[in-house]
Design a protein around this motif. Structure first.
Motif, short mmCIF file in Angstrom:
data_model
loop_
_atom_site.label_atom_id
_atom_site.label_comp_id
_atom_site.label_asym_id
_atom_site.label_seq_id
_atom_site.Cartn_x
_atom_site.Cartn_y
_atom_site.Cartn_z
N GLY A 117 87.32 5.38 37.10
CA GLY A 117 86.84 5.20 38.47
C GLY A 117 87.93 5.34 39.51
O GLY A 117 87.91 4.68 40.55
N GLN A 118 88.91 6.24 39.26
CA GLN A 118 90.05 6.40 40.16
C GLN A 118 90.10 7.77 40.83
O GLN A 118 91.13 8.13 41.40
N VAL A 119 89.00 8.52 40.80
CA VAL A 119 88.98 9.82 41.48
C VAL A 119 88.94 9.58 42.98
O VAL A 119 88.09 8.85 43.49
N GLN A 120 89.86 10.20 43.70
CA GLN A 120 89.98 9.96 45.14
C GLN A 120 88.71 10.40 45.86
O GLN A 120 88.26 11.53 45.73
N GLY A 121 88.15 9.49 46.65
CA GLY A 121 86.93 9.77 47.37
C GLY A 121 85.68 9.40 46.62
O GLY A 121 84.58 9.41 47.19
N TRP A 122 85.80 9.07 45.33
CA TRP A 122 84.64 8.71 44.50
C TRP A 122 84.85 7.36 43.81
O TRP A 122 84.19 7.06 42.82
N GLU A 123 85.80 6.56 44.31
CA GLU A 123 86.06 5.26 43.68
C GLU A 123 84.83 4.37 43.76
O GLU A 123 84.43 3.74 42.78
N GLY A 177 77.35 -1.54 48.63
CA GLY A 177 77.94 -2.44 47.64
C GLY A 177 77.58 -2.10 46.22
O GLY A 177 77.73 -2.93 45.33
N ASP A 178 77.06 -0.92 45.91
CA ASP A 178 76.72 -0.58 44.54
C ASP A 178 77.86 0.15 43.88
O ASP A 178 78.84 0.50 44.51
N ASP A 179 77.73 0.40 42.60
CA ASP A 179 78.79 0.98 41.79
C ASP A 179 78.34 2.34 41.30
O ASP A 179 77.16 2.57 41.06
N PRO A 180 79.26 3.32 41.12
CA PRO A 180 78.87 4.65 40.67
C PRO A 180 78.15 4.62 39.34
O PRO A 180 77.27 5.43 39.10
N ALA A 181 78.55 3.74 38.45
CA ALA A 181 77.93 3.69 37.12
C ALA A 181 76.52 3.13 37.18
O ALA A 181 75.74 3.27 36.24
N GLN A 182 76.18 2.44 38.27
CA GLN A 182 74.86 1.85 38.41
C GLN A 182 74.13 2.55 39.54
O GLN A 182 73.84 1.98 40.58
N VAL A 218 69.33 14.94 47.99
CA VAL A 218 68.44 15.09 46.85
C VAL A 218 68.90 14.16 45.75
O VAL A 218 70.10 14.08 45.46
N PRO A 219 68.02 13.43 45.10
CA PRO A 219 68.43 12.51 44.05
C PRO A 219 69.15 13.25 42.94
O PRO A 219 68.67 14.24 42.42
N GLN A 220 70.28 12.76 42.60
CA GLN A 220 71.08 13.39 41.56
C GLN A 220 71.57 12.31 40.61
O GLN A 220 71.86 11.19 41.03
N ASP A 221 71.69 12.66 39.35
CA ASP A 221 72.24 11.71 38.41
C ASP A 221 73.76 11.76 38.49
O ASP A 221 74.34 12.54 39.23
N ILE A 222 74.39 10.89 37.74
CA ILE A 222 75.84 10.74 37.83
C ILE A 222 76.56 11.99 37.36
O ILE A 222 77.65 12.31 37.83
N ASN A 223 75.94 12.78 36.43
CA ASN A 223 76.58 14.00 35.94
C ASN A 223 76.63 15.07 37.02
O ASN A 223 77.59 15.84 37.10
N SER A 224 75.58 15.14 37.85
CA SER A 224 75.57 16.13 38.93
C SER A 224 76.64 15.82 39.96
O SER A 224 77.34 16.71 40.44
N LEU A 225 76.80 14.54 40.30
CA LEU A 225 77.85 14.15 41.23
C LEU A 225 79.23 14.38 40.62
O LEU A 225 80.19 14.71 41.32
#
Length: 509
Positions: A223-229, A236-241, A317-324
């Motif tokens: 979770g250390q990619v700059q701009g996507w932390e 207040g949500d998390d990328p994994a959720q 458009v709704p995208q899953d975590i793999n698309s992002l």
């Protein structure tokens, strides 16, 4: 004579070795100019590709899937269906050679080295736009228009865009989730790859991107990619959720109800659907999207004010975590290319700022001078110039006469801090530079008008101190640009702003 498979193999090995020697010979020559260096790199690249293609053919021959090579070797040894007869095979081959020379009595040995030596003088065709100037500058105008006309972009100048296009981490992740941003990033990455391949043909982009991807995978997992932390730091949500629920794991509405009312509400909101009702109604509404495309859903299921994804390309458009993750990887590759092209980007910025201070005629004249300089650069370097007195060079690249050197004081060096510590040789060149674009741009950056009060001042501190005194004496609002600001026409005549404007309106200038 060369129709046999073994002869084809021998000729292919000879071509590979000859091309290798040609590459070494080409790289031993130091190119005199940037244009020649670019042509040399493309020549070497073309020869390497030829070697790779020839080697692939040799691999196919040695694999011998059709046993043609094995049969030909056996035939050379005299092995036939009736047995082994070495002498019969020898005389058959001798007969074939004599028959060939009888049909081609004037055949001569062709020196292949002459043909390959001609490749050293070849000028490969490399396509560049006029703005790119043979790879010296980037041409990002189309991407700039795409950026300023998008929701994730800003209304800025082209020079400012050159500073921010390599910093996608400053854009909100919600705007990055749009189809419009994904298309923009794809176009930007494709252009940078195409430009890098044209200017640096000997670099291995696949190996560079593989290293970037390996580092990216580690940073993404942590979770250390700059701009996507924190993709959802506003909520207040998390990328994994992520709010999108993968419906492939659920086969019935009852199973989907076990997710809970809050997560169902978040998933419906992310899709632009209504979020009210009981937990069963929410699950049924969300489960509809598993087998029904969005364009076929009834309008009653959509929330008020929301639009279907196909009706607005810039809607998130709704995208899953793999698309992002794919978008984030494109950003990582783009940043790596910007690091490799950092020098070119800086030159592009300087060129854009310089062109803003030039007229069309001056830009055309400078372009012609650059082309002439490129053509004569190699000839000038080959000549040894005798200059024991170290006199300045004239327009023809030769030392100026000594009497002219003494008459105009060309031996004196004048430096101007306002022009970026640029050196001017001779009093005449120093006096003329106050009207040139470099000095005018420097004064404009300091926020000081380039009037006759500042002639002979080259120090930034002195210019600011004098401008402060003028403001104290006349007041902040008493400076009259109509009378004090200077303009210059094509013939070098100086007017104040009011006079220049009047003459221009009358068509006299």
């Amino acid at each position: 004579m060369s129709s046999t498979l073994l002869e084809v193999t021998r000729a292919a090995h000879e071509d590979v070795e000859r091309l290798e020697r040609l590459i070494v010979k080409d790289l031993q020559n130091e190119p005199p100019s940037g244009k020649d260096r670019l042509y040399q790199s493309h020549r070497v690249r073309n020869n390497i590709e030829t070697i790779i293609a020839t080697s692939e053919k040799l691999i196919e021959i040695y694999e011998d899937k059709d046993n043609a090579r094995k049969d030909e070797i056996a035939a050379l040894g005299g092995q036939t269906a009736t047995g082994t007869n070495v002498f019969s095979a020898f005389y058959d081959r001798l007969k074939e050679i004599r028959e060939y020379h009888r049909k081609h009595p004037a055949a001569r040995v062709v020196d292949a080295n002459e043909e390959y030596e001609a490749l050293l003088k070849e000028e490969p065709v490399v396509e560049f736009s006029g703005e790119e100037a043979l790879g010296r500058y980037l041409d990002l105008h189309e991407l700039f228009n795409q950026y300023i006309n998008s929701k994730f972009g800003a209304k800025i100048e082209y020079s400012a865009y050159l500073d921010v296009f390599s910093q996608p981490h400053n854009i909100s992740w919600k705007l990055k989730s749009t189809r419009q941003y994904r298309e923009y990033m794809q176009n930007l990455l494709e252009y940078l790859i195409y430009f890098f391949q044209r200017t640096e043909p000997l670099q291995d982009l696949d190996r560079i991107f593989s290293k970037v991807e390996a580092e990216f995978e580690e940073q993404w997992a942590d979770g250390q990619v700059q701009g996507w932390e924190k993709q959802g730091q506003e909520n207040g949500d998390d990328p994994a959720q992520h709010t999108v629920i993968d419906l492939d794991y659920y086969s019935t509405v009852e199973e989907l109800m076990e997710v809970g009312p809050e997560k169902l509400k978040e998933a419906l909101a992310a899709l632009g659907l209504k979020t009210g009702g009981t937990i069963q109604q929410r699950a049924e509404r969300l489960f509809l999207t598993k087998h029904t495309p969005f364009e076929k859903l009834d309008k009653k299921h959509f929330a008020r004010g929301s639009r279907k994804p196909e009706q607005n390309g810039s809607t998130a458009v709704p995208q899953d975590i793999n698309s992002l993750k794919d978008v984030a990887l494109m950003e990582a590759n783009m940043k790596k290319l910007c690091d490799l092209l950092s020098k070119t980007i800086e030159q592009t910025k300087e060129n854009v700022v310089k062109k803003q201070a030039l007229t069309y005629e001056e830009m055309e004249q400078e372009r012609e001078e650059e082309e002439t300089q490129v053509d004569t650069e190699s000839d000038e370097e080959d000549q040894q110039i005798y200059n024991p007195l170290k006199l300045p060079m004239g327009w023809d690249g030769k030392p100026i006469p000594y009497w002219l050197y003494k008459l105009h004081g060309l031996g004196q060096e004048f430096k101007c801090e306002i022009c970026g510590n640029y050196s001017y040789w001779g009093r005449r060149a120093f006096e003329r530079h106050f009207k040139e674009w470099r000095h005018q741009h420097g004064m404009r950056c300091l926020g000081i008008p380039n009037t006759k009060n500042f002639n002979e001042i080259t120090n930034i501190a002195e210019a600011q101190e004098l401008w402060g005194k003028i403001q104290e004496r006349q007041g902040l609002n008493k400076w009259r640009p109509d009378l004090e600001e200077e303009y210059e026409d094509k013939e070098g005549n100086i007017y104040n702003k009011k006079t220049y404007t009047d003459l221009q309106r009358q068509g006299l200038i």
